[in-house]
Scaffold this motif. Structure first.
Motif, PDB file in Angstrom:
ATOM      1  N   THR A  36       0.822  -1.337  -0.019  1.00 32.12           N
ATOM      2  CA  THR A  36       0.019   0.209   0.036  1.00 32.12           C
ATOM      3  C   THR A  36       0.782   1.230   0.016  1.00 32.12           C
ATOM      4  O   THR A  36       0.015   2.124   0.086  1.00 32.12           O
ATOM      5  CB  THR A  36      -0.889  -0.032   1.184  1.00 32.12           C
ATOM      6  OG1 THR A  36      -0.165  -0.131   2.285  1.00 32.12           O
ATOM      7  CG2 THR A  36      -1.882  -1.119   1.229  1.00 32.12           C
ATOM      8  N   LEU A 110      -3.967 -10.545 -17.131  1.00 29.91           N
ATOM      9  CA  LEU A 110      -2.801 -10.279 -16.351  1.00 29.91           C
ATOM     10  C   LEU A 110      -2.223 -11.614 -15.874  1.00 29.91           C
ATOM     11  O   LEU A 110      -2.672 -12.575 -15.639  1.00 29.91           O
ATOM     12  CB  LEU A 110      -3.448  -9.562 -14.943  1.00 29.91           C
ATOM     13  CG  LEU A 110      -3.443  -8.235 -14.742  1.00 29.91           C
ATOM     14  CD1 LEU A 110      -3.941  -7.651 -13.393  1.00 29.91           C
ATOM     15  CD2 LEU A 110      -2.208  -7.590 -15.185  1.00 29.91           C
ATOM     16  N   ARG A 138      -9.063  -2.781 -18.980  1.00 26.70           N
ATOM     17  CA  ARG A 138      -8.836  -1.944 -17.959  1.00 26.70           C
ATOM     18  C   ARG A 138      -7.593  -1.058 -18.435  1.00 26.70           C
ATOM     19  O   ARG A 138      -7.282  -1.294 -19.479  1.00 26.70           O
ATOM     20  CB  ARG A 138      -8.341  -2.797 -16.757  1.00 26.70           C
ATOM     21  CG  ARG A 138      -9.422  -3.734 -16.010  1.00 26.70           C
ATOM     22  CD  ARG A 138      -8.687  -4.436 -15.121  1.00 26.70           C
ATOM     23  NE  ARG A 138      -7.899  -5.249 -15.601  1.00 26.70           N
ATOM     24  CZ  ARG A 138      -7.856  -6.518 -16.209  1.00 26.70           C
ATOM     25  NH1 ARG A 138      -8.991  -6.951 -16.282  1.00 26.70           N
ATOM     26  NH2 ARG A 138      -6.933  -7.085 -16.626  1.00 26.70           N
ATOM     27  N   ASP A 142      -4.090   0.825 -13.908  1.00 23.53           N
ATOM     28  CA  ASP A 142      -4.743  -0.165 -13.264  1.00 23.53           C
ATOM     29  C   ASP A 142      -4.081  -1.578 -12.921  1.00 23.53           C
ATOM     30  O   ASP A 142      -4.000  -1.928 -11.984  1.00 23.53           O
ATOM     31  CB  ASP A 142      -6.187  -0.238 -13.838  1.00 23.53           C
ATOM     32  CG  ASP A 142      -7.046   0.880 -13.202  1.00 23.53           C
ATOM     33  OD1 ASP A 142      -6.748   1.465 -12.556  1.00 23.53           O
ATOM     34  OD2 ASP A 142      -8.350   0.766 -13.938  1.00 23.53           O
ATOM     35  N   ASP A 143      -3.804  -1.940 -14.124  1.00 21.19           N
ATOM     36  CA  ASP A 143      -3.328  -3.259 -14.367  1.00 21.19           C
ATOM     37  C   ASP A 143      -1.856  -3.414 -13.635  1.00 21.19           C
ATOM     38  O   ASP A 143      -1.664  -4.301 -13.233  1.00 21.19           O
ATOM     39  CB  ASP A 143      -3.482  -3.686 -15.703  1.00 21.19           C
ATOM     40  CG  ASP A 143      -4.560  -4.368 -16.339  1.00 21.19           C
ATOM     41  OD1 ASP A 143      -5.631  -4.217 -15.327  1.00 21.19           O
ATOM     42  OD2 ASP A 143      -5.163  -4.513 -17.360  1.00 21.19           O
ATOM     43  N   ARG A 146      -2.576  -3.523  -9.759  1.00 24.05           N
ATOM     44  CA  ARG A 146      -3.009  -4.761  -9.463  1.00 24.05           C
ATOM     45  C   ARG A 146      -1.974  -5.920  -9.503  1.00 24.05           C
ATOM     46  O   ARG A 146      -2.165  -6.849  -8.782  1.00 24.05           O
ATOM     47  CB  ARG A 146      -4.181  -5.163 -10.401  1.00 24.05           C
ATOM     48  CG  ARG A 146      -5.421  -4.315 -10.190  1.00 24.05           C
ATOM     49  CD  ARG A 146      -6.562  -4.798 -11.092  1.00 24.05           C
ATOM     50  NE  ARG A 146      -7.159  -5.996 -10.678  1.00 24.05           N
ATOM     51  CZ  ARG A 146      -7.236  -6.806 -11.714  1.00 24.05           C
ATOM     52  NH1 ARG A 146      -6.899  -6.496 -13.007  1.00 24.05           N
ATOM     53  NH2 ARG A 146      -7.623  -8.328 -11.625  1.00 24.05           N
ATOM     54  N   TYR A 147      -1.278  -5.978 -10.643  1.00 26.40           N
ATOM     55  CA  TYR A 147      -0.452  -7.000 -10.690  1.00 26.40           C
ATOM     56  C   TYR A 147       0.820  -7.009  -9.503  1.00 26.40           C
ATOM     57  O   TYR A 147       1.298  -7.912  -8.944  1.00 26.40           O
ATOM     58  CB  TYR A 147       0.447  -6.958 -12.103  1.00 26.40           C
ATOM     59  CG  TYR A 147       1.574  -7.743 -12.263  1.00 26.40           C
ATOM     60  CD1 TYR A 147       1.595  -8.996 -12.854  1.00 26.40           C
ATOM     61  CD2 TYR A 147       2.879  -7.437 -11.845  1.00 26.40           C
ATOM     62  CE1 TYR A 147       2.573  -9.851 -12.847  1.00 26.40           C
ATOM     63  CE2 TYR A 147       4.097  -8.236 -12.022  1.00 26.40           C
ATOM     64  CZ  TYR A 147       3.620  -9.447 -12.594  1.00 26.40           C
ATOM     65  OH  TYR A 147       4.739 -10.309 -12.795  1.00 26.40           O
ATOM     66  N   GLN A 149       0.586  -5.391  -6.568  1.00 23.54           N
ATOM     67  CA  GLN A 149      -0.060  -5.780  -5.127  1.00 23.54           C
ATOM     68  C   GLN A 149      -0.457  -7.306  -5.138  1.00 23.54           C
ATOM     69  O   GLN A 149      -0.488  -7.645  -3.902  1.00 23.54           O
ATOM     70  CB  GLN A 149      -1.281  -4.777  -5.066  1.00 23.54           C
ATOM     71  CG  GLN A 149      -0.814  -3.373  -5.069  1.00 23.54           C
ATOM     72  CD  GLN A 149      -2.214  -2.400  -4.554  1.00 23.54           C
ATOM     73  OE1 GLN A 149      -3.275  -2.908  -4.800  1.00 23.54           O
ATOM     74  NE2 GLN A 149      -1.954  -1.496  -3.959  1.00 23.54           N
ATOM     75  N   SER A 150      -0.440  -8.023  -6.271  1.00 21.28           N
ATOM     76  CA  SER A 150      -0.833  -9.268  -6.061  1.00 21.28           C
ATOM     77  C   SER A 150       0.381 -10.244  -5.758  1.00 21.28           C
ATOM     78  O   SER A 150       0.179 -11.594  -5.278  1.00 21.28           O
ATOM     79  CB  SER A 150      -1.635  -9.790  -7.372  1.00 21.28           C
ATOM     80  OG  SER A 150      -0.371 -10.018  -8.288  1.00 21.28           O
ATOM     81  N   TYR A 185      -6.463   4.669  -5.606  1.00 19.52           N
ATOM     82  CA  TYR A 185      -5.912   3.250  -5.476  1.00 19.52           C
ATOM     83  C   TYR A 185      -5.414   3.188  -3.829  1.00 19.52           C
ATOM     84  O   TYR A 185      -4.831   2.095  -3.392  1.00 19.52           O
ATOM     85  CB  TYR A 185      -4.428   3.248  -6.094  1.00 19.52           C
ATOM     86  CG  TYR A 185      -4.758   3.168  -7.542  1.00 19.52           C
ATOM     87  CD1 TYR A 185      -5.372   2.094  -8.182  1.00 19.52           C
ATOM     88  CD2 TYR A 185      -4.380   4.187  -8.196  1.00 19.52           C
ATOM     89  CE1 TYR A 185      -5.864   2.441  -9.704  1.00 19.52           C
ATOM     90  CE2 TYR A 185      -4.697   4.324  -9.512  1.00 19.52           C
ATOM     91  CZ  TYR A 185      -5.547   3.344 -10.413  1.00 19.52           C
ATOM     92  OH  TYR A 185      -5.535   3.362 -11.683  1.00 19.52           O
TER      93      TYR A 185
END
Length: 474
Positions: A36, A110, A138, A142-143, A146-147, A149-150, A185
């Motif tokens: 974060t 993704l 998207r 964004d992607d 997301r990538y 943070q995953s 975000y």
């Protein structure tokens, strides 16, 4: 102080006051390291952003952290590899995968992020858009978030310059906007902006003048009355005024000294770039053929077909903006009302890829637009579709069309002269910048960003071509 000291030890020169201030914030950021958190490092050209990144990459293993280096384009990734000494990839190549090798172009998804305790450093972040990508639902921003943070405890660092051109069709660069990232975000954003040109760069006329234009952009944002930027070339050995009648002589000089691939002409429009490319091929390279071995090309539309034809395990694609060199041309022919050729291409910015053979759409070389206009693309599609009318099922018919080599013909332009948007993220030892048509009403922030981005593509020599005398303060 531990991280600050580690960073300082990696510097050959004494860090500037601003660089030392950025170290303090980087220590706070790395101490808070989590999915974060995010760091934005902005900076004028020549302020040492790349030196900080290089130092950071070297010290992170000491902190039990790893790095992944990414950039929006292949050329920008190559620049990043050069200054960091570490592998760098395009964002698309890293975060996207085809769902399976047999699928068609729209089936990207993704990828899984296998990394842990990793800092993803994204250079040239001013180019990252938050608008929806044409082949995904998207946005790239964004992607990317997301990538990252995953993964397992991974976080992001965006590096760039807000004075450069924003993504096409946008007024600002969202990846370099702390408020945007915090609001959209829920990221805790650490940020710093470098403005002081490092001491060892102060003799550079390119950076001296780029900084003056950069300052003018900040003044324009404050709605001050904007005058013509004042270039100073006297006393510098890397920046020159040039009239158009001296351009061919200048290009001959640059091609001999730096090589063709290390020289670029930056224009205001695709029409101007086409004219330059025509003159360069005819009057300097003496090439009368429509296309021939040795020609430098730029891909002007994403292509998902030919890499997989070359290697069925390759789930990547040839990206809009990729540079290539023609090795061999064959089978020039007319089909479906258009002209095509089969060529062997070396993709200049991908050191790992072998040359590939693909079909190209020769008509795209000459259009005064970024790529083939929609009407002509539709005309080509409808002609190709006639070859498959005997396939009864609509889905099977569409699948067959999308596997047709004419449908997948690579769209290309010559790359001796390109627009500034196409040059963004890249660097060349020798750059010629053509002012193009300009009146007083066009002297605004948009033009200044164009000018600043164009000027900062040069690393060794810069030629200002056909600039209005009002630009010169000497």
């Amino acid at each position: 102080m531990h991280i600050q000291n580690l960073l300082t030890q990696q510097f050959v020169w004494q860090p500037t006051q601003q660089q030392q201030e950025s170290f303090i914030l980087l220590e706070d950021f790395l101490s808070a390291f989590s999915p974060t958190t995010c760091f934005i490092l902005k900076g004028y050209a020549g302020t040492g952003k790349t030196t900080i990144i290089s130092a950071l990459v070297k010290i992170l293993p000491v902190l039990q952290k790893k790095t992944v280096l990414l950039a929006p384009t292949g050329r920008a990734a190559k620049v990043m590899r050069h200054y960091s000494g570490k592998k760098a990839l395009t964002i698309h190549k890293k975060i996207y995968r085809k769902k399976s090798a047999a699928t068609l172009e729209l089936d990207f998804t993704l990828a899984e992020n296998p990394h842990e305790d990793t800092l993803f450093i994204i250079d040239e972040s001013s180019m990252i858009s938050d608008s929806r990508d044409q082949f995904l639902s998207r946005s790239l921003l964004d992607d990317l978030i997301r990538y990252v943070q995953s993964g397992g405890n991974c976080c992001l660092m965006f590096v760039g310059d807000t004075a450069q051109l924003p993504p096409v069709g946008m007024l600002e660069s969202p990846a370099l906007d702390p408020n945007y990232l915090e609001t959209n975000y829920n990221l805790e954003v650490f940020r710093y902006e470098l403005k002081e040109v490092v001491r060892q760069q102060k003799a550079s006329g390119i950076l001296y003048n780029a900084t003056k234009v950069r300052d003018d952009i900040d003044l324009e944002k404050q709605e001050a009355n904007l005058a013509f930027p004042q270039f100073h070339t006297k006393g510098f050995t890397d920046i020159f005024r040039m009239n158009g009648d001296k351009l061919l002589e200048g290009l001959h000089y640059s091609y001999d000294r730096f090589d063709i691939a290390n020289t670029i002409v930056i224009c205001r429009s695709n029409k101007s770039a086409n004219l330059y490319n025509q003159h360069i091929r005819n009057q300097i390279l003496f090439r009368d053929e429509e296309i021939t071995g040795g020609d430098l090309l730029m891909v002007v539309r994403n292509n998902y077909y030919w890499l997989q034809q070359h290697d069925e395990k390759n789930t990547g694609f040839i990206a809009n903006g990729d540079l290539a060199k023609v090795q061999k041309v064959s089978n020039i022919h007319d089909q479906h009302g258009f002209r095509f050729a089969d060529i062997s291409l070396e993709l200049i910015d991908d050191d790992e890829l072998e040359p590939i053979v693909c079909r190209v759409l020769l008509d795209s070389l000459h259009v005064d637009a970024p790529n083939m206009p929609y009407e002509q693309q539709q005309q080509l599609y409808e002609s190709i579709a006639l070859d498959y009318v005997d396939i009864p099922a609509r889905k099977d018919r569409l699948d067959a069309i999308k596997k047709d080599p004419y449908y997948n013909a690579l769209q290309i332009k010559f790359a001796y002269a390109i627009t500034c948007h196409k040059a963004q993220g890249g660097q060349w030892p020798c750059v010629f910048v053509d002012q193009g048509y300009l009146n007083d009403e066009m002297l605004n922030t948009e033009f200044l960003r164009w000018l600043y981005t164009a000027v900062t593509r040069a690393t060794e020599q810069l030629f200002l071509v056909n600039f209005n005398p009002k630009f010169y303060g000497e």
